[in-house]
Design a protein around this motif. Structure first.
Motif, short mmCIF file in Angstrom:
data_model
loop_
_atom_site.label_atom_id
_atom_site.label_comp_id
_atom_site.label_asym_id
_atom_site.label_seq_id
_atom_site.Cartn_x
_atom_site.Cartn_y
_atom_site.Cartn_z
N HIS A 1 0.85 -1.19 0.00
CA HIS A 1 0.00 0.00 0.00
C HIS A 1 0.89 1.24 0.00
O HIS A 1 1.74 1.42 0.87
CB HIS A 1 -0.88 -0.05 1.26
CG HIS A 1 -1.90 1.04 1.37
ND1 HIS A 1 -3.14 0.94 0.80
CD2 HIS A 1 -1.87 2.22 2.02
CE1 HIS A 1 -3.85 2.03 1.09
NE2 HIS A 1 -3.09 2.84 1.83
N ASP B 1 0.90 5.36 0.05
CA ASP B 1 0.08 6.52 0.39
C ASP B 1 0.66 7.79 -0.22
O ASP B 1 1.73 8.23 0.17
CB ASP B 1 0.03 6.69 1.91
CG ASP B 1 -0.81 5.61 2.57
OD1 ASP B 1 -2.01 5.53 2.25
OD2 ASP B 1 -0.27 4.86 3.40
N HIS C 1 -2.88 4.60 -2.92
CA HIS C 1 -3.95 5.36 -2.28
C HIS C 1 -3.66 6.85 -2.47
O HIS C 1 -2.73 7.39 -1.87
CB HIS C 1 -3.97 4.96 -0.79
CG HIS C 1 -4.96 5.70 0.05
ND1 HIS C 1 -4.95 5.62 1.43
CD2 HIS C 1 -6.02 6.50 -0.27
CE1 HIS C 1 -5.94 6.36 1.91
NE2 HIS C 1 -6.59 6.90 0.90
N MET D 1 -4.28 10.50 -1.86
CA MET D 1 -4.91 11.52 -1.01
C MET D 1 -4.52 12.89 -1.55
O MET D 1 -3.77 13.64 -0.94
CB MET D 1 -4.44 11.33 0.44
CG MET D 1 -5.10 10.14 1.13
SD MET D 1 -4.19 9.55 2.54
CE MET D 1 -3.04 8.48 1.72
N ASP E 1 -8.36 0.95 6.24
CA ASP E 1 -7.04 1.58 6.35
C ASP E 1 -7.02 2.51 7.56
O ASP E 1 -7.77 3.49 7.61
CB ASP E 1 -6.80 2.36 5.05
CG ASP E 1 -5.44 3.02 4.96
OD1 ASP E 1 -4.60 2.78 5.85
OD2 ASP E 1 -5.22 3.78 4.00
ZN ZN Z 1 -3.63 4.55 2.95
#
Ligand code: ZN
Ligand code: DX5
Length: 218
Positions: free
Chosen positions: A35, A37, A68, A70, A177
């Motif tokens: 994963h 971020d 992911h 953001m 998460d």
């Molecule tokens: Zn995340």
């Protein structure tokens, strides 16, 4: 129903000075996904790392890269992350004015497409877009930082989402998460989660591989 469980360790808690060692550890481990971020300091109050790091990680693993995003307005970056080697892009519901278009663009690039919901965003809002997503990520902390406390309300959101997915007869995965450990992880699995993301729980441990195995069996 017994569904397949996937562990996706979050590199946000890795040792950035020795990232290659941590990726090597994950390669040896039973984690199927990694994963990553990506934070822009605007949508979330933190800046993490960007495309070059995704590319570097890709160069030393064949595992599934779960990215992911953001960031505000992720749409212009879809092809950039594809070139960097992402297998899945998850965008926040809160950042996309034209979510259907964004998910379609991600899938057209040959990647899986996920939708992330902040803790305050109701699952019910997904009713008309759910079938376009390969995965829904429910944030169980406010995004931006690793090592935060799990928000208990997430369990009910998972149950509601599981019912919605089953009612529409979809294969959409549910990912959670934030604040995942062996206790919250076990409860999440029993509520119907497929993918557990864990940062601090894995990387702050003396034996991260063992922690991954614990999450697989909790
Ligand atoms: Zn995340
Ligand atoms: C938070 C990130 C998470 C974070 C989770 O904004 O999206 O992926 O790394 O960290 P832990 O597992 O430490 O809560």
């Amino acid at each position: 129903m017994n569904r397949k469980r996937i562990i996706s360790p979050s590199l946000l808690s890795a040792d950035f000075l020795h990232l290659a060692d941590d990726v090597a550890m994950l390669n040896r481990s039973k984690a199927e996904w990694l994963h990553l971020d990506i934070m822009d300091g605007v949508f979330v109050p933190n800046i993490s790392f960007g495309v070059p790091v995704v590319k570097a990680v890709r160069s030393m693993t064949s595992k599934f890269l779960d990215v992911h995003l953001m960031i505000v307005d992720p749409t212009p970056y879809i092809s950039v992350f594809k070139s960097a080697g992402a297998d899945m892009l998850t965008v926040h519901y809160e950042t996309c004015s034209h979510l259907h278009r964004t998910l379609t663009a991600i899938k057209e690039q040959g990647m899986k497409a996920g939708i992330a919901l902040n803790p305050h965003t109701p699952v019910a809002l997904l009713k008309d877009i759910l079938r376009e997503a390969d995965m829904v990520l429910l944030m169980s902390v406010n995004p931006g930082f690793g090592g935060q406390k799990f928000i208990e309300r997430t369990y009910d959101k998972v149950k509601e989402l599981r019912e919605m997915i089953d009612a529409q007869e979809l294969n959409t995965l549910i990912q959670v998460d934030g604040g995942v450990n062996e206790k919250t992880g076990a409860q999440l699995i029993s509520c119907g989660v497929d993918v557990l993301v864990a940062g601090n729980y894995v990387f702050a441990a003396e034996n991260p591989e063992e922690r991954i195995e614990t999450l697989l069996s909790c």
